[in-house]
Design an enzyme around this catalytic site. Structure first.
Site, PDB file in Angstrom:
ATOM      1  N   CYS A   2      -6.087   4.634  -7.420  1.00 36.53           N
ATOM      2  CA  CYS A   2      -6.336   5.732  -8.348  1.00 36.53           C
ATOM      3  C   CYS A   2      -6.282   5.175  -9.766  1.00 36.53           C
ATOM      4  O   CYS A   2      -5.427   4.351 -10.090  1.00 36.53           O
ATOM      5  CB  CYS A   2      -5.337   6.875  -8.244  1.00 36.53           C
ATOM      6  N   ARG A  27     -10.268   0.746  -8.702  1.00 37.18           N
ATOM      7  CA  ARG A  27      -8.963   1.184  -8.200  1.00 37.18           C
ATOM      8  C   ARG A  27      -9.066   2.251  -7.127  1.00 37.18           C
ATOM      9  O   ARG A  27      -8.074   2.601  -6.483  1.00 37.18           O
ATOM     10  CB  ARG A  27      -8.125   1.738  -9.362  1.00 37.18           C
ATOM     11  N   TRP A  75      -8.190   7.349  -4.957  1.00 33.54           N
ATOM     12  CA  TRP A  75      -8.092   6.683  -3.647  1.00 33.54           C
ATOM     13  C   TRP A  75      -7.136   7.561  -2.849  1.00 33.54           C
ATOM     14  O   TRP A  75      -5.943   7.594  -3.121  1.00 33.54           O
ATOM     15  CB  TRP A  75      -7.539   5.270  -3.812  1.00 33.54           C
ATOM     16  N   ASN A 101      -1.474   9.094 -10.721  1.00 32.82           N
ATOM     17  CA  ASN A 101      -1.626   7.912  -9.885  1.00 32.82           C
ATOM     18  C   ASN A 101      -0.254   7.616  -9.297  1.00 32.82           C
ATOM     19  O   ASN A 101       0.702   7.431 -10.053  1.00 32.82           O
ATOM     20  CB  ASN A 101      -2.118   6.733 -10.747  1.00 32.82           C
ATOM     21  N   GLY A 102      -0.147   7.597  -7.973  1.00 32.50           N
ATOM     22  CA  GLY A 102       1.150   7.349  -7.333  1.00 32.50           C
ATOM     23  C   GLY A 102       1.347   8.313  -6.170  1.00 32.50           C
ATOM     24  O   GLY A 102       0.388   8.908  -5.674  1.00 32.50           O
ATOM     25  N   GLU A 488      -7.827 -16.372   5.026  1.00 29.89           N
ATOM     26  CA  GLU A 488      -8.479 -15.807   3.841  1.00 29.89           C
ATOM     27  C   GLU A 488      -9.988 -15.615   4.095  1.00 29.89           C
ATOM     28  O   GLU A 488     -10.565 -14.595   3.712  1.00 29.89           O
ATOM     29  CB  GLU A 488      -8.215 -16.728   2.637  1.00 29.89           C
ATOM     30  N   LYS A 492     -11.924 -11.999   3.932  1.00 28.97           N
ATOM     31  CA  LYS A 492     -13.094 -11.747   3.067  1.00 28.97           C
ATOM     32  C   LYS A 492     -14.199 -11.091   3.887  1.00 28.97           C
ATOM     33  O   LYS A 492     -14.811 -10.123   3.452  1.00 28.97           O
ATOM     34  CB  LYS A 492     -13.644 -13.041   2.448  1.00 28.97           C
ATOM     35  N   GLU A 495     -13.283  -7.389   4.941  1.00 33.05           N
ATOM     36  CA  GLU A 495     -13.204  -6.317   3.939  1.00 33.05           C
ATOM     37  C   GLU A 495     -14.546  -5.949   3.328  1.00 33.05           C
ATOM     38  O   GLU A 495     -14.721  -4.805   2.931  1.00 33.05           O
ATOM     39  CB  GLU A 495     -12.134  -6.585   2.868  1.00 33.05           C
ATOM     40  N   HIS A 511      -3.652 -20.793  23.429  1.00 32.76           N
ATOM     41  CA  HIS A 511      -2.555 -19.940  23.919  1.00 32.76           C
ATOM     42  C   HIS A 511      -2.989 -18.478  24.049  1.00 32.76           C
ATOM     43  O   HIS A 511      -2.143 -17.599  24.152  1.00 32.76           O
ATOM     44  CB  HIS A 511      -1.348 -20.057  22.988  1.00 32.76           C
ATOM     45  N   LYS A 610      -8.551  -1.913  -5.465  1.00 23.52           N
ATOM     46  CA  LYS A 610      -8.162  -3.225  -5.996  1.00 23.52           C
ATOM     47  C   LYS A 610      -6.650  -3.333  -6.225  1.00 23.52           C
ATOM     48  O   LYS A 610      -6.039  -4.345  -5.908  1.00 23.52           O
ATOM     49  CB  LYS A 610      -8.917  -3.450  -7.314  1.00 23.52           C
TER      50      LYS A 610
END
Ligand code: AGP
Length: 615
Positions: A2, A27, A75, A101-102, A488, A492, A495, A511, A610
């Site tokens: 947000c 965001r 968000w 925001n929160g 990583e 990438k 997402e 295994h 983000k």
């Protein structure tokens, strides 16, 4: 997570707010809204599901007059993304509007109490509770808006950055924060507020970072008044100078921010390394380490805490610190560490790694580490963010604003700083010899050029990406320093292309995961010519003999792998500990082009944000 923005001044607020929201859109982008207070005091609220562009259209069709306003890009945490749940939320009478925001953790209890007193709710959000509570207090206590805001915040549990305006009050903007970030931009007869500094750039370079538990009353034509929410005592105001330019927030001719950020890495690593290695290449100088020498000399253990990509960088950091400093190192997800009752004391150093400097779990981990007496060191990108302000000391990665949601240049910046940090600590403790420092530091100095060289694989990767665009699953395998690189690479791809991908230590395959291999499951195997090369060759053969396609990332000149793997991508040869820096480049590009081939929005992938400022 947000983004909020606000403006009070003599210009039209709407245009400034929309532009600010666009800069904060990374965001969160599932709905957006704004509240404008006209110069005659009328309050207009506009909301729209989806991206800020939708809000821009909706608002343009209505009344957008006013030089005071607040806005929000969401968000979703409580309630699905729709017009009703979008911010701003307004009080029952329609007089007070608020963006947040929160997360308000005790919203259910407060909602019940307010409902029992006849307050009717429209949305499913936690935020609406706060605006209704403010109005309820204002009406029942007959107090001012700022007194009601403060009183309401004393009753709220959780995290918030809020901005509040009121009908009939075209000269007053109120903001407050606890755990979620808020920056105030101080202009000439105008004030900006935002979740981070990006909406403010271009208007003013003077900013105040609101501290936790602070509330600001911003009145047109008057000095900003900041008080502690809990004590109501005035706070000292520190004005900082912003060192960001507008060009850093633009795509600079690239189709997307992510591609710009991938190609920017030679330059960002230059900025990251600047002044940190002595000209003779024999010493690493980090002021955060120099100023706290004793802590690093006496440390008995280092714990790295982070989330997501930063956690992958932390895994590489662990190996670097173990190799160069001979100190036991642990790596923890910040979200696990915070609830794991960690055993820490004054001989512990906790290193928190974060691009945004706002990740809620990482911030909470820092607080716990400090409470338990550990020395907390931050590795962060965003200057002035909450994490660098909460840590005892630290090092910025200085890679500039990263706007694409998928982290690229921040990852290489983090790995670079962790390498410098490991060398600096190793030198201090006498755990690394001078020649080794010289070897690694010299290779780091030329890393910007090496990355430039590596980026030449771009066209080859574009072609390769077409072969794999429609794969449903991927495996990424690596060993040693490149097991985290594999994680990583897989993250990438996941997402931005929404293809399922898993990263594994290559030797773990046998295994279990090897059961997944067939002709429909490609593997990307990171196999530079390092101390584990011979071992990883047999892992490649295990995949091949089960019909899986293999893309191998190999050191330049390794022709032997051509006989085993289906595709080989060459990267420059560098010391083993630096291979993640170069190997991550083709992985970033592969994920990028597959996502673009699939028509995905790479800068703003679904469901992601983000800055993850909620738990
Ligand atoms: C990376 O591509 C992600 N978008 C995400 O995993 C990110 O690294 C994570 O949320 C941590 O963020 P931070 O570095 O800002 O703390």
């Amino acid at each position: 997570m947000c983004g909020i923005v606000g403006y009070i001044g003599s210009n039209g607020a709407c245009k400034i707010l929309i532009q600010g929201l666009k800069r904060l859109e990374y965001r969160g982008y599932d709905s957006a809204g704004m509240a404008l207070v006209g110069n005659d005091g009328r309050l207009n609220v506009h909301k729209s599901k989806g991206k800020v562009a939708n809000l821009e259209q909706t608002a343009a069709a209505g009344d957008t007059e006013g030089c005071l306003g607040i806005a929000h890009t969401r968000w979703a945490t409580h309630g699905e993304p729709n017009d009703i749940n979008a911010h701003p939320h307004v009080s029952q009478s329609g007089d007070i509007a608020l963006v947040h925001n929160g997360t308000i953790e005790n919203y259910a209890v407060l909602k019940k109490v307010l409902s029992d007193h006849g307050v009717e709710f429209k949305s499913e959000t936690d935020t609406e509770v706060l605006v209704q509570l403010i109005e309820y207090i204002k009406l029942t206590s007959n107090c001012t808006l700022s007194e009601a805001v403060r009183e309401a915040l004393l009753q709220v549990e959780g995290a918030y950055a809020i901005a509040v305006v009121e009908r009939g009050e075209p000269d007053t903007l109120i903001v407050a924060r606890k755990s979620s970030p808020l920056v105030i931009g101080v202009g000439d007869n105008e004030t900006f507020i935002a979740s981070d500094a990006t909406p403010i750039i271009g208007y003013t370079d003077k900013v105040i970072y609101l501290e936790n538990d602070e509330m600001a009353v911003i009145k047109r034509g008057e000095p900003i008044n900041i008080v502690s929410i809990s004590s109501n005592l005035p706070s000292k105001i520190d004005i900082h100078k912003l060192r960001l330019s507008l060009a850093q927030l633009e795509k600079g001719g690239y189709d997307t921010f992510m591609l710009k950020e991938i190609f920017e890495q030679p330059a960002t690593l230059c900025d990251c390394l600047r002044g940190r290695i002595t000209p003779d290449g024999r010493r690493v100088v980090l002021s955060g380490v120099e100023l706290n020498k004793q802590k690093f000399i006496e440390a008995e253990r280092i714990t790295l805490v982070a989330c997501g990509t930063s956690w992958h960088a932390a895994l590489i950091g662990k190996r670097l610190i173990q190799d160069f400093c001979q100190i036991p190192v642990e790596v923890e997800y910040a979200s696990e560490f915070r609830y794991g009752n960690p055993v820490l004391g004054p001989k512990d150093i906790v290193i928190s790694i974060s691009q945004s400097g706002e990740t809620a779990d990482t911030l909470a981990a820092i607080q716990i580490a400090k409470q338990k007496g550990a020395f907390v060191y931050g590795v962060c990108n965003v200057v002035g963010a909450s994490i660098p302000r909460a840590t005892d000391s630290g090092t910025y990665i200085h890679v500039g604003p990263e706007i694409g949601v998928a982290s690229t240049k921040a990852f290489t910046g983090q790995v670079t700083v962790l390498t410098l940090l490991a060398l600096a600590i190793g030198q201090l403790r006498g755990a690394i010899d001078e020649e080794k420092v010289y070897e690694i530091a010299s290779a780091l100095k030329t890393m910007p050029k090496t990355i430039e060289e590596t980026l030449k694989v771009d066209t080859e990767i574009q072609k390769l990406s077409r072969i794999f665009t429609y794969a449903h699953n991927f495996l990424y395998l690596g060993r040693g320093y490149n097991y985290p690189t594999a994680l990583e690479g897989a993250l990438k791809l996941k997402e931005i292309s929404y293809i399922h991908a898993e990263g594994y230590p290559a030797a773990e395959m046998k295994h279990g995961p090897i059961a997944l291999i067939d002709h429909e499951m490609p593997s990307v195997i990171i196999a530079p010519s390092d101390s584990l090369y011979d071992k990883i060759i047999s892992n490649v053969q295990q995949v091949k003999s089960r019909g899986g396609a293999v893309v191998a990332i190999v050191s330049k000149g390794n022709t032997a792998m051509n006989d085993i793997a289906d595709f080989c991508i060459e990267i420059p040869e560098v010391p083993e500990c630096l291979t993640p820096l170069v190997a991550s480049i083709p992985l970033q590009l592969l994920a990028y082009y597959i996502a673009v081939n699939k028509g995905k929005d790479v800068d703003q992938p679904r469901n992601l944000a983000k800055s993850v400022t909620v738990e």
